[in-house]
Design a protein around this motif. Sequence first.
Motif, PDB file in Angstrom:
ATOM      1  N   PRO A  59      -9.372 -11.936 -11.509  1.00 36.81           N
ATOM      2  CA  PRO A  59      -8.030 -12.090 -10.921  1.00 36.81           C
ATOM      3  C   PRO A  59      -7.746 -11.141  -9.760  1.00 36.81           C
ATOM      4  N   PHE A  60      -8.584 -10.136  -9.596  1.00 38.27           N
ATOM      5  CA  PHE A  60      -8.373  -9.147  -8.538  1.00 38.27           C
ATOM      6  C   PHE A  60      -9.329  -9.351  -7.362  1.00 38.27           C
ATOM      7  N   ARG A  61      -9.786 -10.584  -7.204  1.00 38.48           N
ATOM      8  CA  ARG A  61     -10.771 -10.886  -6.165  1.00 38.48           C
ATOM      9  C   ARG A  61     -10.269 -10.515  -4.776  1.00 38.48           C
ATOM     10  N   TRP A  62      -8.994 -10.795  -4.497  1.00 41.65           N
ATOM     11  CA  TRP A  62      -8.443 -10.504  -3.168  1.00 41.65           C
ATOM     12  C   TRP A  62      -7.508  -9.299  -3.246  1.00 41.65           C
ATOM     13  N   THR A  63      -8.031  -8.197  -3.763  1.00 44.31           N
ATOM     14  CA  THR A  63      -7.220  -6.994  -3.952  1.00 44.31           C
ATOM     15  C   THR A  63      -7.749  -5.834  -3.126  1.00 44.31           C
ATOM     16  N   LEU A  64      -6.823  -5.057  -2.573  1.00 43.97           N
ATOM     17  CA  LEU A  64      -7.146  -3.906  -1.742  1.00 43.97           C
ATOM     18  C   LEU A  64      -6.483  -2.656  -2.321  1.00 43.97           C
ATOM     19  N   VAL A  65      -6.936  -1.510  -1.843  1.00 45.70           N
ATOM     20  CA  VAL A  65      -6.330  -0.231  -2.219  1.00 45.70           C
ATOM     21  C   VAL A  65      -5.867   0.454  -0.940  1.00 45.70           C
ATOM     22  N   GLY A  66      -4.593   0.823  -0.914  1.00 40.11           N
ATOM     23  CA  GLY A  66      -4.064   1.590   0.212  1.00 40.11           C
ATOM     24  C   GLY A  66      -4.022   3.062  -0.153  1.00 40.11           C
ATOM     25  N   LYS A  67      -4.518   3.914   0.741  1.00 42.38           N
ATOM     26  CA  LYS A  67      -4.586   5.353   0.459  1.00 42.38           C
ATOM     27  C   LYS A  67      -3.785   6.134   1.496  1.00 42.38           C
ATOM     28  N   PHE A  68      -2.852   6.951   1.012  1.00 37.96           N
ATOM     29  CA  PHE A  68      -2.080   7.860   1.855  1.00 37.96           C
ATOM     30  C   PHE A  68      -2.629   9.273   1.660  1.00 37.96           C
ATOM     31  N   SER A  69      -2.827   9.984   2.751  1.00 46.04           N
ATOM     32  CA  SER A  69      -3.383  11.340   2.664  1.00 46.04           C
ATOM     33  C   SER A  69      -2.336  12.427   2.825  1.00 46.04           C
ATOM     34  N   HIS A  70      -1.232  12.128   3.507  1.00 49.81           N
ATOM     35  CA  HIS A  70      -0.216  13.151   3.779  1.00 49.81           C
ATOM     36  C   HIS A  70       1.165  12.593   3.435  1.00 49.81           C
ATOM     37  N   GLY A  71       1.454  12.530   2.141  1.00 55.29           N
ATOM     38  CA  GLY A  71       2.715  11.966   1.711  1.00 55.29           C
ATOM     39  C   GLY A  71       2.673  10.444   1.768  1.00 55.29           C
ATOM     40  N   ARG A  72       3.690   9.789   1.233  1.00 51.89           N
ATOM     41  CA  ARG A  72       3.749   8.334   1.270  1.00 51.89           C
ATOM     42  C   ARG A  72       5.198   7.874   1.173  1.00 51.89           C
ATOM     43  N   PRO A  73       5.483   6.668   1.642  1.00 52.64           N
ATOM     44  CA  PRO A  73       6.834   6.128   1.493  1.00 52.64           C
ATOM     45  C   PRO A  73       7.084   5.747   0.033  1.00 52.64           C
ATOM     46  N   SER A  74       8.316   5.459  -0.299  1.00 45.99           N
ATOM     47  CA  SER A  74       8.625   5.024  -1.654  1.00 45.99           C
ATOM     48  C   SER A  74       7.963   3.667  -1.897  1.00 45.99           C
ATOM     49  N   LEU A  75       7.795   3.325  -3.144  1.00 41.43           N
ATOM     50  CA  LEU A  75       7.201   2.040  -3.485  1.00 41.43           C
ATOM     51  C   LEU A  75       8.059   0.896  -2.963  1.00 41.43           C
ATOM     52  N   GLU A  76       9.367   1.067  -3.014  1.00 40.93           N
ATOM     53  CA  GLU A  76      10.276   0.036  -2.498  1.00 40.93           C
ATOM     54  C   GLU A  76      10.080  -0.170  -1.004  1.00 40.93           C
ATOM     55  N   ASP A  77       9.959   0.932  -0.236  1.00 36.65           N
ATOM     56  CA  ASP A  77       9.741   0.821   1.212  1.00 36.65           C
ATOM     57  C   ASP A  77       8.378   0.216   1.519  1.00 36.65           C
ATOM     58  N   THR A  78       7.380   0.538   0.703  1.00 37.85           N
ATOM     59  CA  THR A  78       6.054  -0.043   0.898  1.00 37.85           C
ATOM     60  C   THR A  78       6.097  -1.553   0.696  1.00 37.85           C
ATOM     61  N   ARG A  79       6.794  -1.991  -0.323  1.00 36.33           N
ATOM     62  CA  ARG A  79       6.927  -3.427  -0.581  1.00 36.33           C
ATOM     63  C   ARG A  79       7.693  -4.112   0.551  1.00 36.33           C
ATOM     64  N   LYS A  80       8.738  -3.473   1.059  1.00 36.58           N
ATOM     65  CA  LYS A  80       9.501  -4.038   2.169  1.00 36.58           C
ATOM     66  C   LYS A  80       8.632  -4.171   3.413  1.00 36.58           C
ATOM     67  N   PHE A  81       7.762  -3.186   3.627  1.00 36.45           N
ATOM     68  CA  PHE A  81       6.870  -3.242   4.792  1.00 36.45           C
ATOM     69  C   PHE A  81       5.970  -4.470   4.725  1.00 36.45           C
ATOM     70  N   PHE A  82       5.332  -4.707   3.577  1.00 41.71           N
ATOM     71  CA  PHE A  82       4.445  -5.854   3.459  1.00 41.71           C
ATOM     72  C   PHE A  82       5.217  -7.167   3.505  1.00 41.71           C
ATOM     73  N   SER A  83       6.467  -7.164   3.057  1.00 35.62           N
ATOM     74  CA  SER A  83       7.292  -8.369   3.146  1.00 35.62           C
ATOM     75  C   SER A  83       7.586  -8.736   4.601  1.00 35.62           C
ATOM     76  N   SER A  84       7.560  -7.733   5.481  1.00 33.88           N
ATOM     77  CA  SER A  84       7.878  -7.970   6.901  1.00 33.88           C
ATOM     78  C   SER A  84       6.694  -8.494   7.706  1.00 33.88           C
ATOM     79  N   LEU A  85       5.522  -8.608   7.100  1.00 33.85           N
ATOM     80  CA  LEU A  85       4.310  -8.975   7.839  1.00 33.85           C
ATOM     81  C   LEU A  85       4.117 -10.475   8.012  1.00 33.85           C
TER      82      LEU A  85
END
Length: 260
Positions: A59-85
């Motif tokens: 089920p995870f065939r088309w799955t990626l991992v995003g890595k932040f090295s210096h802090g990260r946005p909130s999970l809600e903001d991350t989801r909003k970002f991908f919704s805007s694509l």
Amino acid sequence: MAALQPSAEGQRSPSEKKSFSQLFSQPATSPIKIQHVSVYKGEAAVIFSREDVDKLAAPFRWTLVGKFSHGRPSLEDTRKFFSSLNLKDQVSIGLMDYRHVLIKCTAEVDFIRIWMRGIWQLGKYPMRVFRWTREFHVHKESSLAPVWVDLPNLPIHYFDKHSLFSILSPVGRPLFLDSATAAGTRPSVARVCVEIDVSKQVVPRVWIAVEGESGFWQKIVPENLPSYCSYCWRLGHLSVDCKKNLTKPQSKRLQHGLNS
């Protein structure tokens, strides 16, 4: 496209909560059977077959991992970002730890688009993207990378998609052709994006032949092949250049010390 968004980070909305009886009345959907407990080095162990783990990972065939090295946005903001694509289908975003998010795509085209970009800028936070595999661990970056591969002077009749995918299968998993190759408008070179394990040596050439006739060696030329460190399990440098590698030559360590 709407991403999956809960009402708050780490919390379920009231509509998502299930009663105790509902949890036990859900139909069994597991693709494998419960495994027997065994022993490894005198301690409890559970050993899965490769076939079972492949089923669990499917089920995870088309799955990626995003890595932040210096802090990260909130999970809600991350989801909003991908919704805007304006992706083709749904994508779900989940937090793995303070640096990593799991990006589960429904469509392969969205998976490839997000992966090919390499680095995304989410506000002030850069996020590198890696392919998820069942060997993935948050302390070990995947060595799989999308790499453009050139096939110089390949006879034009081999520019067919299935032909090119066959030729490049010893190199990695072919993903797609570039537009000029697909259209046949650049007969000097075929260009294909291939998923390559950059921790291994890339096949430099492939023998192409017709049954009962002569053949030829086709040169394989990767573009901008990324380096992979087998010491710290990171993309971007080799183990001989790794600042964490205490076994590298003294001259290398001194050079890094002067430059840091």
